[in-house]
Design an enzyme around this catalytic site. Structure first.
Site, mmCIF file in Angstrom:
data_model
loop_
_atom_site.group_PDB
_atom_site.id
_atom_site.type_symbol
_atom_site.label_atom_id
_atom_site.label_comp_id
_atom_site.label_asym_id
_atom_site.label_seq_id
_atom_site.Cartn_x
_atom_site.Cartn_y
_atom_site.Cartn_z
ATOM 1 N N LYS A 266 42.278 -49.198 9.807
ATOM 2 C CA LYS A 266 43.162 -48.211 10.410
ATOM 3 C C LYS A 266 43.008 -47.913 12.001
ATOM 4 O O LYS A 266 44.259 -48.242 12.597
ATOM 5 C CB LYS A 266 42.460 -46.746 9.982
ATOM 6 C CG LYS A 266 43.171 -45.564 10.329
ATOM 7 C CD LYS A 266 42.889 -44.153 9.651
ATOM 8 C CE LYS A 266 41.462 -44.406 9.822
ATOM 9 N NZ LYS A 266 40.700 -43.036 8.940
ATOM 10 N N ASP A 285 46.016 -43.585 7.538
ATOM 11 C CA ASP A 285 44.839 -42.786 6.834
ATOM 12 C C ASP A 285 45.255 -41.758 5.784
ATOM 13 O O ASP A 285 46.144 -41.807 5.101
ATOM 14 C CB ASP A 285 44.590 -41.697 8.159
ATOM 15 C CG ASP A 285 45.446 -41.002 8.639
ATOM 16 O OD1 ASP A 285 46.583 -40.841 8.085
ATOM 17 O OD2 ASP A 285 45.232 -40.087 9.823
#
Length: 405
Positions: A266, A285
């Protein structure tokens, strides 16, 4: 200090909205005072403000700038005005705000292929992906781990105040530039950062600064950059053919970033998108995962939870929809889903909470739609109850719908 007078560029609010772009968590160092945004950037204090037809900018340059390993005690210098020939701020504004692409045209393209984007985007015109310094983006998103926008901004300010060069003052407020990797590689820095409240991120920042310093400071990071979006002043070159998983250069950059401390998939995608110019990078996320489930029919079968395979599948789905600027389109939808901008989508939202067996039940009612939703949210230790802004959620949270009885 040397101050350049205010200048302006013709930019409409549909092509750039500062108040949205600088608040949606791409950069954590901008400070708004009255109607003007200020940031220490590229060796100057850059000030920006906007009206309906123009973007206005001003720059303040230091007489000299020295990186300091301890909190500086500098005082303001005397100001004078250099000639415009010495000032490259217009080029910096164009570059940093990524003003070249026709944003209206991009929104139309994304709306043509995606009904959900077409529905939400009109209220979020003018969102641009910044072309940030890769090192600043990396540091900011390492700090964003399990964090929220307020605390990330505070950490970045502490980092610059204690280790970066003083650039100048706006009124009595000092502004600092980012410290270089070599400065943060000093052996004393990790302990000092812990004392400043960085927690476990202190180790990640120090170790990453060490690694990047060993690789040739920021030159290694810039070698991972999209050649179609080089650093300011360099020539553009082709970046290769687009593939379902992104161009080869993007995949190489993503894997290289994963070798750094404090960088997972991420964070690597955030840096690729906002620091290295790889527009196809899609940071996923839990917040983006919820968008994918709600609006893009994920959450069933083999993609019922956010695994590595699902992470890749969400990115590939968005890339198939929006192409090599998928991360930009995704960021518009992410912004549209943030609480800080919720008033644009509904006139009023009421949130009520009731605690049941250690689980917080949140009831949200939109007075536009007259719809009440009920979610079970598992509270995480140290949760600040603030949604992080900028492709990283404030917390990793588990959301389950309450079973019907």
């Amino acid at each position: 200090m040397r101050t350049i007078a205010w200048q302006k560029l013709p930019v409409s609010l549909t092509e750039l909205c500062l108040d949205t772009t600088l608040r949606c968590g791409q950069s954590f160092r901008w400070r708004k005072v009255d109607d003007t945004w200020h940031c220490g950037l590229n060796g100057r204090v850059l000030s920006l403000r906007q009206d309906s037809t123009h973007l206005h900018y001003q720059s303040v340059f230091p007489n000299n700038a020295v990186e300091l390993p301890t909190p500086p005690s500098s005082s303001p210098g005397s100001a004078h005005h250099p000639s415009r020939e010495d000032d490259d701020t217009e080029a910096l504004v164009h570059h940093y705000l990524n003003l070249e692409p026709d944003l209206t045209e991009l929104y139309e393209q994304w709306s043509t292929v995606d009904a959900n984007f077409k529905k939400k985007a009109p209220r979020f015109a003018g969102v641009r992906i910044l072309r940030q310094d890769a090192w600043e983006a990396l540091v900011g998103f390492i700090c964003s781990s399990n964090n929220n926008i307020i605390r990330i901004s505070q950490m970045m300010e502490k980092l610059c105040t204690h280790y970066g060069p003083l650039l100048g003052y706006v009124g009595t407020m000092p502004y600092y530039d980012m410290p270089s990797p070599s400065v943060l590689a000093d052996p004393k820095v990790e302990i000092q950062l812990r004392q400043l409240g960085f927690g476990y991120r202190a180790k990640y920042l120090h170790q990453t600064a060490n690694l990047i310093s060993q690789k040739g400071d920021q030159g290694w990071l810039d070698s991972l950059r999209n050649p179609e979006k080089p650093i300011m002043g360099q020539k553009i070159s082709p970046a290769g053919e687009m593939q379902p998983g992104g161009r080869e250069g993007y995949r190489v950059a993503h894997e290289a970033l994963l070798t750094l401390q404090g960088v997972g998939p991420k964070v690597a995608d955030c840096v690729c998108l906002m620091g290295l110019g790889w527009g196809e990078a899609v940071p996923v996320d839990t917040h983006v995962w919820q968008i994918a489930q709600r609006d893009y029919k994920f959450g069933k079968g083999k993609h019922s939870s956010l695994t590595k395979a699902t992470y890749d599948a969400v990115g590939n789905r968005f890339r198939s929809l929006w192409g090599k600027e998928a991360g930009w389109a995704h960021s518009v939808l992410f912004t549209a889903d943030l609480r800080v901008f919720a008033e644009r989508l509904s006139s009023k939202v009421e949130v009520g909470q009731v605690k049941e067996e250690g689980i917080i039940i949140k009831r949200e009612t939109s007075f536009d739609s007259r719809v009440t939703s009920k979610k079970r949210v598992k509270e995480e230790p140290g949760d600040d109850n603030l949604q992080a802004v900028g492709s990283i959620s404030a917390r990793e949270m588990t959301v389950k719908r309450k079973r019907k009885t």
